[in-house]
Scaffold this active site. Structure first.
Site, mmCIF file in Angstrom:
data_model
loop_
_atom_site.group_PDB
_atom_site.id
_atom_site.type_symbol
_atom_site.label_atom_id
_atom_site.label_comp_id
_atom_site.label_asym_id
_atom_site.label_seq_id
_atom_site.Cartn_x
_atom_site.Cartn_y
_atom_site.Cartn_z
ATOM 1 C CG ASN A 9 -1.712 1.193 1.440
ATOM 2 O OD1 ASN A 9 -1.811 2.031 0.550
ATOM 3 N ND2 ASN A 9 -2.327 1.312 2.617
ATOM 4 C CD1 TRP A 10 3.525 0.963 -2.779
ATOM 5 C CD2 TRP A 10 3.508 2.032 -4.743
ATOM 6 N NE1 TRP A 10 4.193 0.182 -3.683
ATOM 7 C CE2 TRP A 10 4.202 0.810 -4.898
ATOM 8 C CE3 TRP A 10 3.369 2.866 -5.853
ATOM 9 C CZ2 TRP A 10 4.756 0.410 -6.118
ATOM 10 C CZ3 TRP A 10 3.917 2.468 -7.066
ATOM 11 C CH2 TRP A 10 4.609 1.256 -7.195
ATOM 12 C CE LYS A 11 -0.211 3.224 4.763
ATOM 13 N NZ LYS A 11 -0.104 3.334 6.205
ATOM 14 C CG HIS A 95 -5.803 1.868 5.156
ATOM 15 N ND1 HIS A 95 -5.398 2.820 6.068
ATOM 16 C CD2 HIS A 95 -4.790 0.981 5.045
ATOM 17 C CE1 HIS A 95 -4.167 2.513 6.476
ATOM 18 N NE2 HIS A 95 -3.779 1.402 5.880
ATOM 19 C CD GLU A 97 -2.965 5.476 6.739
ATOM 20 O OE1 GLU A 97 -2.948 5.517 5.498
ATOM 21 O OE2 GLU A 97 -2.041 4.964 7.412
ATOM 22 C CD GLU A 167 -3.488 -2.473 7.350
ATOM 23 O OE1 GLU A 167 -2.363 -2.692 6.887
ATOM 24 O OE2 GLU A 167 -4.121 -1.443 7.105
ATOM 25 N N GLY A 173 2.496 2.262 10.803
ATOM 26 C CA GLY A 173 3.442 3.364 10.649
ATOM 27 C C GLY A 173 4.137 3.754 11.942
ATOM 28 C CB SER A 213 5.247 -1.802 11.946
ATOM 29 O OG SER A 213 4.847 -0.468 12.217
ATOM 30 N N GLY A 234 2.857 -1.116 4.300
ATOM 31 C CA GLY A 234 2.910 0.297 3.955
ATOM 32 C C GLY A 234 4.346 0.720 3.701
ATOM 33 N N GLY A 235 4.978 1.292 4.727
ATOM 34 C CA GLY A 235 6.321 1.870 4.593
ATOM 35 C C GLY A 235 7.331 0.988 3.867
HETATM 36 P P1 PGA Z 1 2.867 0.283 7.659
HETATM 37 O O1 PGA Z 1 1.393 0.490 7.025
HETATM 38 O O2 PGA Z 1 3.421 -0.988 7.089
HETATM 39 O O3 PGA Z 1 3.641 1.511 7.227
HETATM 40 O O4 PGA Z 1 2.679 0.209 9.135
HETATM 41 C C1 PGA Z 1 0.533 -0.607 6.813
HETATM 42 C C2 PGA Z 1 -0.775 -0.126 6.230
HETATM 43 O O5 PGA Z 1 -1.287 0.910 6.675
HETATM 44 O O6 PGA Z 1 -1.337 -0.748 5.300
#
Ligand code: PGA
Length: 251
Positions: A9-11, A95, A97, A167, A173, A213, A234-235
């Site tokens: 997930n590149w956000k 998600h 967010e 999640e 994050g 994470s 994500g990251g």
């Molecule tokens: P993260 O994000 O790996 O940076 O914690 C995961 C996500 O929100 O899908």
């Protein structure tokens, strides 16, 4: 046997040229990876270019959100037929967010899931508790609410075309990963909820990803849990090398 599924997930990251460079490098690093489904989810603006780079590769394309109407006066939105047209096979829905900053609710998640499925897009449905929920002992209640609300009224076949991503919001994050045991506990709860709502046969086939994470250093231990079928990353998906290492941790 559930095929592992790793999604990046590149956000809100990467211009078109950065997205193309990352995709090109990733595609090269995972050519030999079979027996695992690999997905990247760029921003809407990079989907077309990334879709072109991915043609003929073993990496699939996802969007990060979708609207439930197909077309009409809905300024700023993007629909499921449009995502299908651009080459998406998957779409991330609900998600945390989006729930936190953009007012996403179980009802809107459910509408989006149904719209995606009706256009042959597979939803990755995100669920997860906030830190205060966990500390107050409300994890099970929140997960049950997200699962029953987000997944309401799907047929067996529709559920089987869906992926669930657990999640924990406190792990996204933050560098704080759930321990493998904490992840397994919630994944097995999700499978039990799906067994009760559908059947053992359906619940035992659906794939449940862990997200929060995930890094090359912790991926293998998480993936080794019996009910963890992959990761939503994500990251660590913003670097081809670390994402490819996570993909390889499933092999
Ligand atoms: P993260 O994000 O790996 O940076 O914690 C995961 C996500 O929100 O899908």
């Amino acid at each position: 046997m559930r095929t592992p599924i790793i999604a990046g997930n590149w956000k809100l990251n990467n211009t078109i040229s950065e997205a193309v460079a990352l995709t090109t490098e990733l595609k090269g690093s995972v050519t030999d990876c079979t027996g695992v489904e690999i997905i990247v989810a760029p921003t809407f603006t990079a989907l077309h270019a990334v879709s072109d780079v991915l043609k003929g590769s073993n990496v699939r394309l996802a969007a990060q959100d979708v609207y439930w109407e197909d077309s009409g006066a809905f300024t700023g939105e993007v629909s499921a037929p449009m995502l299908k047209d651009i080459g998406c096979d998957y779409v991330i829905i609900g998600h945390s967010e989006r729930r936190q900053y953009f007012g996403e609710t179980n009802e809107s998640v459910n509408q989006k899931v149904k719209a995606a499925l009706s256009h042959d897009l597979k939803p990755i449905i995100c669920v997860g508790e906030q830190l205060e929920d966990r500390e107050a002992g409300r994890t099970e209640t929140i997960i049950e609410d997200h699962i029953t609300g987000g997944i309401a009224d799907l047929s067996d076949a529709e559920l089987l075309s869906s992926v669930v991503a657990y999640e924990p919001v406190w792990a996204i994050g933050t560098g704080k990963t759930a321990t493998p045991a904490q992840a397994q506990e919630v994944h097995s709860l999700i499978r039990k909820l799906l067994t009760d709502a559908y059947s053992d046969e359906v619940a035992s086939q659906i794939r449940i990803q862990y997200g929060g994470s995930v890094k090359p250093e912790n991926a293998a231990e998480l993936m080794a849990q019996p009910d963890v079928d992959g990761a939503l990353v994500g990251g660590a998906s913003l670097q081809a090398e670390s994402f490819a290492e996570i993909v390889k941790s499933t092999l």
